[in-house]
Design an enzyme around this catalytic site. Structure first.
Site, mmCIF file in Angstrom:
data_model
loop_
_atom_site.group_PDB
_atom_site.id
_atom_site.type_symbol
_atom_site.label_atom_id
_atom_site.label_comp_id
_atom_site.label_asym_id
_atom_site.label_seq_id
_atom_site.Cartn_x
_atom_site.Cartn_y
_atom_site.Cartn_z
ATOM 1 N N ASP B 98 0.898 -1.161 -0.037
ATOM 2 C CA ASP B 98 -0.058 -0.117 0.050
ATOM 3 C C ASP B 98 0.781 1.315 0.032
ATOM 4 O O ASP B 98 0.431 2.288 0.350
ATOM 5 C CB ASP B 98 -0.917 -0.076 1.310
ATOM 6 C CG ASP B 98 -0.133 0.084 2.448
ATOM 7 O OD1 ASP B 98 1.020 -0.380 2.475
ATOM 8 O OD2 ASP B 98 -0.779 0.306 3.611
ATOM 9 N N GLU B 99 2.118 1.253 -0.635
ATOM 10 C CA GLU B 99 2.857 2.610 -0.560
ATOM 11 C C GLU B 99 3.628 2.194 -2.012
ATOM 12 O O GLU B 99 3.960 1.205 -2.296
ATOM 13 C CB GLU B 99 3.936 2.264 0.504
ATOM 14 C CG GLU B 99 3.335 2.650 1.966
ATOM 15 C CD GLU B 99 4.538 2.264 2.992
ATOM 16 O OE1 GLU B 99 5.099 3.330 3.578
ATOM 17 O OE2 GLU B 99 5.135 1.072 2.825
#
Lengths: 379, 387
Positions: B98-99
């Site tokens: 998620d980055e």
């Protein structure tokens, strides 16, 4: 047991045996050296149960006796003694006394009976070899032996006697060293020899060679014995099959590269300072009259490039190597110039001395490191 | 992405919204094991955070909703988000599920300004995926990452060139990359608590104290990070571990678990283009005593076979007397890309292909599409809690 010996003689003898004593063991008797006095000879024996070394020397005493002495303590005190006569006395099983003019050193010992009994049987199957040849063949191959316990067969030198060729091969899968001694005349010649000898045994054998001229190699079912006038090295052989190295020696490497050996070594040493300490990777760019050696450590922003003259039969080739492996190989070649036989950047290179010594054939081989696209682009 | 796993759960199950939600191991009424994976912002008000033991989370908020992670679903949403990013810059480096880093040094012009680009991106994520994201904009990756964390959730922090030091210095050193469990206490002992404290030291002083890592600290503390978006951050090591649901003494189950971990580890290494040379087995016994056993190889490897062979060997050598609570497999001394070729390597070439093909099939048809026959018997899910 009571005898007197010069410190330096004793130290030298201990030095030849102590190498076998295991560094880590749960069996305390193996940390000892067996000292045996018999028929005016002092015998020192060490063992790790796989390999045993016995070295004997003359002493002026008709006394007899035997006791197992902790190797580390014994070697340490003898090393530190000045070069004076040392009187060694052992009246009971549990203690030995070293006396010099000035001092007295007592070491707790273990009885002879506790020391593993090493019986070395004479074997019919044996041959004599010139010590100089043996030392040379060992030296030129032992550096390439693997330390990987998962590939036990590669942790020793593969010794073969085929017709009149005595062959030593060592490899760890990344480099390979092969030395053939041709025209090897021996009574064992009609019998084939094929065995994998542990490096530890070979190192101990080398240490015991001194100025001996000839050495007798006896081959048993699962062991080998190196016999010298004053030393016996017994070793279990490494079981398992040695990989088929002939199959991996490339036959179609026809692009020749000739370069000054010392110059290549010193350049590699300088440039490799800048390579990643994990991979030691250097990149060689070959052009018809030059080798450019390049290395970089991307993580720390360090890089180095150097070019040296060479004669390359191709047009252009880029190939990556572990510099440590390459330097190792070059150091074990004696001629001023070395010859590389290459195919492409993904295949093994063969390295030869520019001229083979008489009756000898030396072949070294190195596998490249795959060069990633990113690195190639940076040129 | 903000509280990514928890946010997805709250999105998919409207009844979870506005309530404390913990994604992680089964708490089993306060006796469960394993840890919190992610929790919703509502749960964070109870002091619950990622990596906290699940029991502790339960103690703090037994009324929260506890759910088991749904990895496949998260991966699917992650792919949607990453695909969306491509509309904002061609240079994307995915850092985790998620980055991601985006190099917007030229693409911002299309949007008018970096700020407008960021706002537009957040809006697109919200409109299309119905989740919130936090964005940090800065002259380099290190500062951008820190900036993105500062105003979560739904944050946007912009650090202008020239104000990097002002921005960094008050922050805790624990925010520095490479400062982990080992280094943090060492720095604290020297009285270094903030990035500003660290920046007071000269390059040479830090080198003398921490070696090469010191140079790295020097650069980061002074906001110097020249890495472009593409070369991912170098990890020191990669590892995978699981806690057993009940302490295990069955070697078959333990080895099967390790086999699974080696497979996961090898995949991650290949995905990140790493090869490693030191292989580590981690074992935690029922009394919580933890052991690691390592072995270093001659070569850098990233194949299942290489990892597995060594892990088995290490496990056999580890003379375990008690039951096992947790096992892990890890690889250190990582190197990228390059690989030393081996003379006798028929197998690596083959396993190269096998692994590659398996990776592709899984990517296309999902995790269960293909597996090693040796792992078919591995009914692990019932015995494990993922850490």
């Amino acid at each position: 047991m009571n005898f007197t010996i010069s410190r330096s003689e004793l130290y030298e003898a201990l030095h030849k045996v102590v190498g076998v004593v295991p560094q880590k063991t749960t069996i305390s008797i193996l940390t000892c050296i067996l000292m045996e006095l018999k028929e005016k000879k002092l015998q020192l024996t060490g063992t790790d149960l796989e390999i045993s070394v016995t070295h004997s020397l003359d002493v002026d005493s008709s006394d007899e006796g035997a006791v197992a002495v902790p190797a580390k303590l014994l070697v340490e005190i003898v090393r530190e003694l000045p070069d004076v006569p040392v009187n060694i006395i052992s009246e009971t099983d549990d203690r030995i006394i070293l006396k010099t003019e000035k001092g007295e050193y007592k070491i707790a010992t273990q009885p002879r009976e506790d020391f593993p009994n090493i019986t070395v049987e004479e074997s019919e199957h044996n041959f004599w070899i010139d010590c100089q040849h043996l030392a040379d063949m060992t030296n030129k191959t032992i550096f390439a032996v693997s330390a990987d316990e998962l590939r036990p067969a590669l942790t020793g030198i593969n010794v073969e006697l085929v017709e009149s060729n005595l062959i030593f091969v060592a490899t760890d899968g990344h480099r390979l060293a092969k030395v053939v001694y041709k025209d090897f005349q021996t009574q064992a010649a009609e019998q084939r020899v094929k065995m994998i000898v542990p490096t530890k045994a070979l190192n101990l054998m080398m240490r015991n060679l001194e100025d001996a001229k000839q050495l007798n190699v006896q081959i048993g079912e699962d062991h080998v014995v190196f016999r010298l006038d004053n030393a016996i090295i017994y070793s279990k052989l490494i079981s398992g099959t040695y990989p088929n190295y002939e199959r991996v020696l490339p036959a179609s490497n026809d692009i020749l590269l000739r370069v000054d050996r010392e110059l290549l070594i010193s350049t590699l040493r300088r440039v490799s300072i800048f390579s990643s300490s994990l991979t030691n990777q250097v990149r060689l760019v070959l052009t018809p009259d030059e080798i450019t050696i390049h290395s970089e450590d991307i993580e720390f922003g360090a890089e180095a490039t150097e070019s040296i003259p060479a004669v390359f039969a191709g047009e252009w080739m880029q190939i990556g190597y572990n510099s440590v492996y390459l330097i190792d190989i070059l150091r074990h070649i004696d001629t001023e110039e070395v010859h590389f036989k290459l195919k492409d950047s993904g295949s093994a290179a063969i390295i030869h001395p520019s001229e083979q010594p008489e009756k000898v054939e030396i072949t070294m081989l190195i596998m490249p490191i795959r060069i990633s696209e990113e690195e190639s682009r940076s040129d | 992405m903000d509280a990514f796993f928890a946010a997805i759960e709250q999105h998919d199950f409207p009844e979870y919204r506005g309530k404390p939600l913990v994604v992680g191991a089964d708490p089993k009424g306060g006796t469960g094991r394993g840890v919190v994976s992610t929790c919703s912002y509502e749960a964070r008000q109870y002091g619950i955070h990622s990596a906290m033991p699940i029991r502790e989370a339960w103690r703090r908020c037994p009324g929260a909703i506890y759910v088991f992670p749904r990895g496949k679903r998260y991966a699917q949403v992650s792919q949607q988000v990453m695909a969306l990013l491509e509309n904002f810059s061609p240079d994307i480096e995915q850092l985790s599920i998620d980055e991601a880093f985006l190099d917007i040094s030229t693409s911002y012009k299309i949007f008018g300004s970096p700020e407008k680009l960021a706002l537009d991106l957040k809006k697109r994520i919200y409109d299309q995926i119905e989740l919130t994201a936090s964005i940090g904009i800065a002259p380099n990756k290190f500062v951008a990452k820190i900036a993105s964390d500062l105003e979560k959730p739904d944050g946007l922090v912009i650090v202008q060139e020239g104000t990097v030091k002002e921005f960094l210095f008050p922050l805790s050193i624990s925010r520095l990359w490479g400062v982990g469990k080992k280094t943090l206490p060492r720095l604290k002992r020297l009285g270094i608590n903030t990035i500003g404290d660290l920046a007071k030291y000269s390059r040479d002083e830090l080198y003398a104290k921490f070696g090469q890592a010191g140079l790295h600290f020097y650069r980061l503390a002074n906001g110097i990070d020249a890495r472009g978006v593409e070369g991912a951050i170098r990890a020191k090591s990669i590892s995978k571990e699981v806690t057993f649901d009940t302490d295990q003494s069955d070697d078959d189950i333990i080895l099967n678990t390790l086999r699974y971990l080696c497979n996961e580890l090898a995949r991650e290494m290949r995905r990140k283009n790493y090869r490693g040379r030191t292989i580590t087995l981690k074992i935690r016994l029922e009394d919580f005593s933890t052991f690691t056993r390592s072995r270093s190889l001659d070569t850098f490897v990233n194949h299942f076979d290489d990892l597995w062979q060594n892990i088995v060997e290490l496990y056999r050598q580890f003379n375990r007397r008690e039951k096992v609570r947790l096992v892990g497999a890890g690889v250190a001394h990582l190197e990228r890309g390059a690989g030393q070729l081996d003379l006798f390597a028929d197998t690596p070439e083959v396993s190269d292909k096998v692994d590659e093909v398996m990776d592709v099939i899984r990517e296309k048809f999902g995790e269960d599409a293909i597996t090693r026959a040796s792992m078919l018997d591995n009914r692990h899910d019932s015995q494990w809690i993922r850490d």
